[in-house]
Design an enzyme around this catalytic site. Structure first.
Site, PDB file in Angstrom:
ATOM      1  N   LYS A  12      -4.797  11.211   0.777  1.00 42.56           N
ATOM      2  CA  LYS A  12      -4.964   9.860   1.324  1.00 42.56           C
ATOM      3  C   LYS A  12      -6.326   9.340   0.872  1.00 42.56           C
ATOM      4  CE  LYS A  12      -5.523   7.838   5.977  1.00 42.56           C
ATOM      5  NZ  LYS A  12      -5.416   8.125   7.415  1.00 42.56           N
ATOM      6  N   SER A  66     -11.800   2.993  11.543  1.00 44.92           N
ATOM      7  CA  SER A  66     -11.193   2.957  10.211  1.00 44.92           C
ATOM      8  C   SER A  66     -12.023   2.131   9.221  1.00 44.92           C
ATOM      9  CB  SER A  66      -9.792   2.362  10.294  1.00 44.92           C
ATOM     10  OG  SER A  66      -9.237   2.251   9.002  1.00 44.92           O
ATOM     11  N   ASP A  83     -14.894   7.364  15.300  1.00 44.42           N
ATOM     12  CA  ASP A  83     -13.777   7.168  14.373  1.00 44.42           C
ATOM     13  C   ASP A  83     -13.372   5.688  14.342  1.00 44.42           C
ATOM     14  OD1 ASP A  83     -11.582   7.255  12.758  1.00 44.42           O
ATOM     15  OD2 ASP A  83     -10.547   8.842  13.842  1.00 44.42           O
ATOM     16  N   LYS A  92      -2.162  -0.372  15.032  1.00 44.41           N
ATOM     17  CA  LYS A  92      -1.300   0.602  15.698  1.00 44.41           C
ATOM     18  C   LYS A  92      -1.736   0.760  17.149  1.00 44.41           C
ATOM     19  CE  LYS A  92      -0.816   2.807  11.287  1.00 44.41           C
ATOM     20  NZ  LYS A  92      -2.111   2.342  10.749  1.00 44.41           N
ATOM     21  N   GLU A 127       0.837  -1.211   0.000  1.00 48.52           N
ATOM     22  CA  GLU A 127       0.000   0.000   0.000  1.00 48.52           C
ATOM     23  C   GLU A 127       0.872   1.262   0.000  1.00 48.52           C
ATOM     24  OE1 GLU A 127      -0.971   2.039   2.944  1.00 48.52           O
ATOM     25  OE2 GLU A 127      -0.542   0.737   4.656  1.00 48.52           O
TER      26      GLU A 127
HETATM   27  N1  PSU Z   1       0.970   1.079   8.329  1.00 50.32           N
HETATM   28  C1  PSU Z   1       2.028   1.910   8.555  1.00 50.32           C
HETATM   29  N2  PSU Z   1       1.820   3.242   8.346  1.00 50.32           N
HETATM   30  C2  PSU Z   1       0.615   3.754   7.918  1.00 50.32           C
HETATM   31  C3  PSU Z   1      -0.480   2.868   7.666  1.00 50.32           C
HETATM   32  C4  PSU Z   1      -0.242   1.529   7.905  1.00 50.32           C
HETATM   33  O1  PSU Z   1       3.115   1.466   8.930  1.00 50.32           O
HETATM   34  O2  PSU Z   1       0.494   4.968   7.729  1.00 50.32           O
HETATM   35  C5  PSU Z   1      -1.804   3.433   7.149  1.00 50.32           C
HETATM   36  C6  PSU Z   1      -2.601   2.405   6.327  1.00 50.32           C
HETATM   37  O3  PSU Z   1      -2.738   2.912   5.025  1.00 50.32           O
HETATM   38  C7  PSU Z   1      -3.949   2.321   7.015  1.00 50.32           C
HETATM   39  C8  PSU Z   1      -4.052   3.694   7.584  1.00 50.32           C
HETATM   40  O4  PSU Z   1      -4.980   1.977   6.115  1.00 50.32           O
HETATM   41  O5  PSU Z   1      -2.750   3.881   8.138  1.00 50.32           O
HETATM   42  C9  PSU Z   1      -5.178   3.834   8.590  1.00 50.32           C
HETATM   43  O6  PSU Z   1      -5.719   5.115   8.498  1.00 50.32           O
HETATM   44  P1  PSU Z   1      -7.097   5.478   9.246  1.00 50.32           P
HETATM   45  O7  PSU Z   1      -6.811   5.239  10.701  1.00 50.32           O
HETATM   46  O8  PSU Z   1      -7.354   6.938   8.929  1.00 50.32           O
HETATM   47  O9  PSU Z   1      -8.143   4.588   8.678  1.00 50.32           O
HETATM   48 MN    MN Z   2     -10.570   7.383  10.849  1.00 46.06          MN
END
Ligand code: PSU
Ligand code: MN
Length: 300
Positions: A79, A133, A131, A152, A19
């Site tokens: 994004k 994802s 929130d 994370k 990705e």
């Molecule tokens: N893994 C990493 N760094 C990142 C991501 C994943 O080491 O930045 C990204 C992925 O693209 C994942 C996104 O889909 O973080 C999640 O974003 P959000 O919490 O806004 O859905």
């Molecule tokens: Mn989000």
């Protein structure tokens, strides 16, 4: 699709999608450009064809040239989650794809496997902010196997695991009984299942698909022991990052990039080292699983 990727898909040879949001919004420049090459090299080293995914000039791309990787890593890309794909195509924009958007584009061209760092999930305080994802909804309905280092640690891990269970997404620990926490090897939560070889991961994936599930699957591998972020440093950065996001009123899709940026800026390079090590290891494992899948027949 890049010609090399199209050939490999047509021939049933192993392909691993990567990705681009983690490159464009998760890692600082210029280290992100080196990381893009490193991840592709890691996939090749283990016998698979890498296919980094992005939208460029309004065209969904699976497999990028070095010049296209320059664009992804050069700054200024938006994004894109799944809901943004049609907008970016219709308005002929450039954008980096999240796990959710990468899953959709990869599956559409017959690439069921991809590697990332950490899945998106349920954010802390989601009861008020809502929130959650789109990565979770995407996994519920997209037949892709995502190799990652859990979710994370900035997220509500327990709520994220509950949503994955409700969505019938299998979660497998790779050589671990603990669900990994991205920067840390153990999020404090167990994994429902464990596998110890790429062949077993491939066998589970084939069976999951053969049984008719529409859902994806998570293969969660902890960061290599020597690259784990120190626990005290991690907890301090997390508290600071959450406070910073609240103080600045950051919300929506900017939250995850802002937290990661704080980690990178305030850890003197330690979190960047951890992040690079875990995505590299995930690219390697994804390639090994892709090879195991291809050797047992065509991708399901
Ligand atoms: N893994 C990493 N760094 C990142 C991501 C994943 O080491 O930045 C990204 C992925 O693209 C994942 C996104 O889909 O973080 C999640 O974003 P959000 O919490 O806004 O859905
Ligand atoms: Mn989000």
């Amino acid at each position: 699709m890049a010609a090399e990727v199209a050939d490999a898909v047509a021939g049933g040879r192993p392909v691993v999608a990567l990705e681009s949001t983690l490159l464009a919004h998760g890692l600082p420049s210029p280290q992100n450009r080196a990381a893009a090459d490193e991840l592709e090299a890691a996939v090749r080293r283990h016998g698979a064809v890498p296919a980094t995914v992005a939208v460029l000039d309004g065209v969904p791309r699976v497999g990028l040239s070095p010049a296209e990787l320059d664009r992804v890593c050069g700054g200024g890309l938006v994004k894109l989650s799944v809901r943004d794909l049609g907008v970016a195509v219709g308005l002929r924009r450039d954008g980096a794809t999240t796990v959710a958007a990468t899953a959709a584009l990869a599956q559409a061209v017959g690439v069921p496997l991809f590697a990332t760092g950490g899945l998106g999930g349920v954010h802390r305080g989601a009861r008020d902010s809502w929130d959650v994802s789109a990565d979770l909804a995407a996994l519920a309905g997209t037949g892709v196997l995502v190799v990652c280092s859990g979710v994370k640690s900035i997220l509500d891990v327990s709520a994220t695991l509950e949503v994955l269970e409700t969505a019938s997404v299998p979660v497998l620990g790779y050589r671990t009984d603990a669900f990994p926490g991205f920067y840390r090897r153990d999020s404090g939560h167990p994994v429902p299942w464990r596998v110890d070889t790429p062949a077993d991961a491939a066998a589970v994936w084939r069976a999951h698909r053969a049984l008719g599930s529409p859902a994806g699957m998570v293969l969660a591998q902890p960061v290599p022991p020597g690259d784990e972020l120190d626990a005290g440093l991690h907890d301090r950065l997390l508290d600071e990052g959450m406070a910073l996001v609240a103080r600045r009123g950051i919300s929506g899709k900017d939250v995850t990039p802002a937290l990661l940026e704080h980690f990178h800026a305030a850890s003197g390079g330690a979190s960047l080292r951890t992040n690079l090590a875990l995505v590299r290891a995930n690219a390697e494992l994804a390639a090994q699983v892709a090879v195991a899948l291809a050797s047992a027949g065509r991708h399901p």
